[in-house]
Scaffold this active site. Structure first.
Site: not given
Ligand code: ASP
Length: 356
Positions: A22, A67-68, A99, A287
């Site tokens: 992001t 990052s996914s 992420d 947890c």
């Molecule tokens: N979907 C984005 C990522 O993990 C979210 C972020 O950067 O906060 O690449």
């Protein structure tokens, strides 16, 4: 707390590795969807970078990744960049999507053996071009931390996550909030530093390399790992399909409370059978905080009898990447179990009763 503050080192050289996320994204004017943009966009929106007074160089992933989409190949790429530039820079800042940042931070901590310089991961919840972005502060403070030295020695020679106000040991973190700026926690290990008016380092909590060996980058990871998250009513078919995945070598089993699981015969038999086939099953708790103690309840003890090992207070992210790392290096199941029962780089707290 042993605190060190005010550690600005002039002339530090920092390598900024922009992987995506992001922080560097822009809103597509037609669809409204956030899409990765190139690094120049980020630099254009951050004149503050120049004001820092450090020599900041940049390398960017091409294309930048959400990052996914990151995993072992991207982790290796980051390790290679750090290894190739290790002598030239005082510290490294990795800009990364939030992420899966905790997985990357955990993996890097194992892959960068003998690290003696800071590797600070950060990102943001709002893109850097937006007015209310959290990206600018995160990035500037991460650079300050990567540059910080005391008596010429880096203050934080660890892989860390810096987000909002806290510097956390990377392999102890989890992303805990999809909305808030304060998105990461390390429940089982205290913050290494807190950034307010000053950046206060808790020097007692920071890991320092025992010897001054050269950096040893590792590139071997085995993906034959699974996560088995238990829930009341889980069916034999689901457990069986995971434990019989072709090539499976290790399982991180997320259990209830202090490491408890159902006592169904079919379940315990499936675990025993998998352990008998050389699959290493590591028990971590669902947890957020606390540790697995399989001796505490009968439901945990039965897992011990089935050959499941404790992940103690490891995060899932750390246990998964540690298994990938250990199996990647060709260790036998027994060797993997031994290494899971000790801390390689501060990722787990092993109770005294387990120490040899
Ligand atoms: N979907 C984005 C990522 O993990 C979210 C972020 O950067 O906060 O690449």
């Amino acid at each position: 707390m042993t605190a060190t503050v005010n550690t600005r080192s002039e002339n530090a050289s920092i390598l900024l590795i922009y992987t995506g996320g992001t922080i560097g994204m822009m809103e597509n004017s037609e669809t409204g969807v956030l899409e990765s943009f190139n690094f120049q966009h980020l630099k254009d929106n951050m004149p503050e970078l120049k004001k820092l007074g450090y020599a900041v160089s940049t390398i960017q992933f091409e294309p930048p990744l959400d990052s996914s989409d990151m995993g072992p190949d991207s982790w290796m790429k980051i390790v290679r960049i750090i290894a190739e530039n290790y002598q030239v820079y005082d510290g490294f800042v990795v800009l990364h999507g939030t992420d899966t940042m905790s997985f990357t931070a955990s993996a890097l901590s194992f892959m960068l053996e003998n690290l003696s310089k800071p590797v600070i991961l950060t990102g943001s919840q709002l893109p850097i071009g937006m007015l209310r972005t959290d990206g600018k502060e995160n990035l500037i403070t991460a650079i300050e931390i990567a540059a910080a030295k005391e008596n010429g020695i880096p203050i934080v020679p660890e892989v860390c996550v810096f987000f909002e106000n806290d510097l956390l040991r990377g392999n102890r973190t989890s992303k805990i909030n999809a909305d808030n700026f304060n998105a990461f926690r390390s429940y089982n290990y205290p913050p290494l530093a807190h950034a307010g008016i000053y950046i206060k380092y808790d020097t007692q909590q920071i890991y320092h390399p025992v010897s001054r060996k050269p950096l040893k980058p590792h590139y071997l990871l085995d993906r034959n790992i699974a996560i088995l998250k238990l829930f009341p009513g889980i069916s034999p078919q689901v457990v069986e399909s995971i434990l019989n995945s072709p090539g499976l070598k290790g399982v991180v089993m997320e259990t209830f409370g202090s490491g408890n699981a159902p006592c169904y015969d079919w379940f315990l038999e499936m675990l025993k059978d998998a352990v008998g086939r050389g699959i290493v099953i590591v028990n971590v708790t669902q947890c957020s905080a606390g540790s697995v103690e399989m001796h505490r309840y009968e439901t945990g003890h039965k897992l011990l009898e089935a050959g499941v090992i404790s992940g103690f207070d490891s995060t899932t992210e750390s246990a998964v990447t540690k298994l990938m790392f250990l199996f990647g290096h060709g260790l036998t199941p027994n060797e993997v179990k031994e290494h899971m029962n000790c801390s390689l780089i501060g990722e787990v707290t092993i109770p005294d009763s387990f120490r040899p």
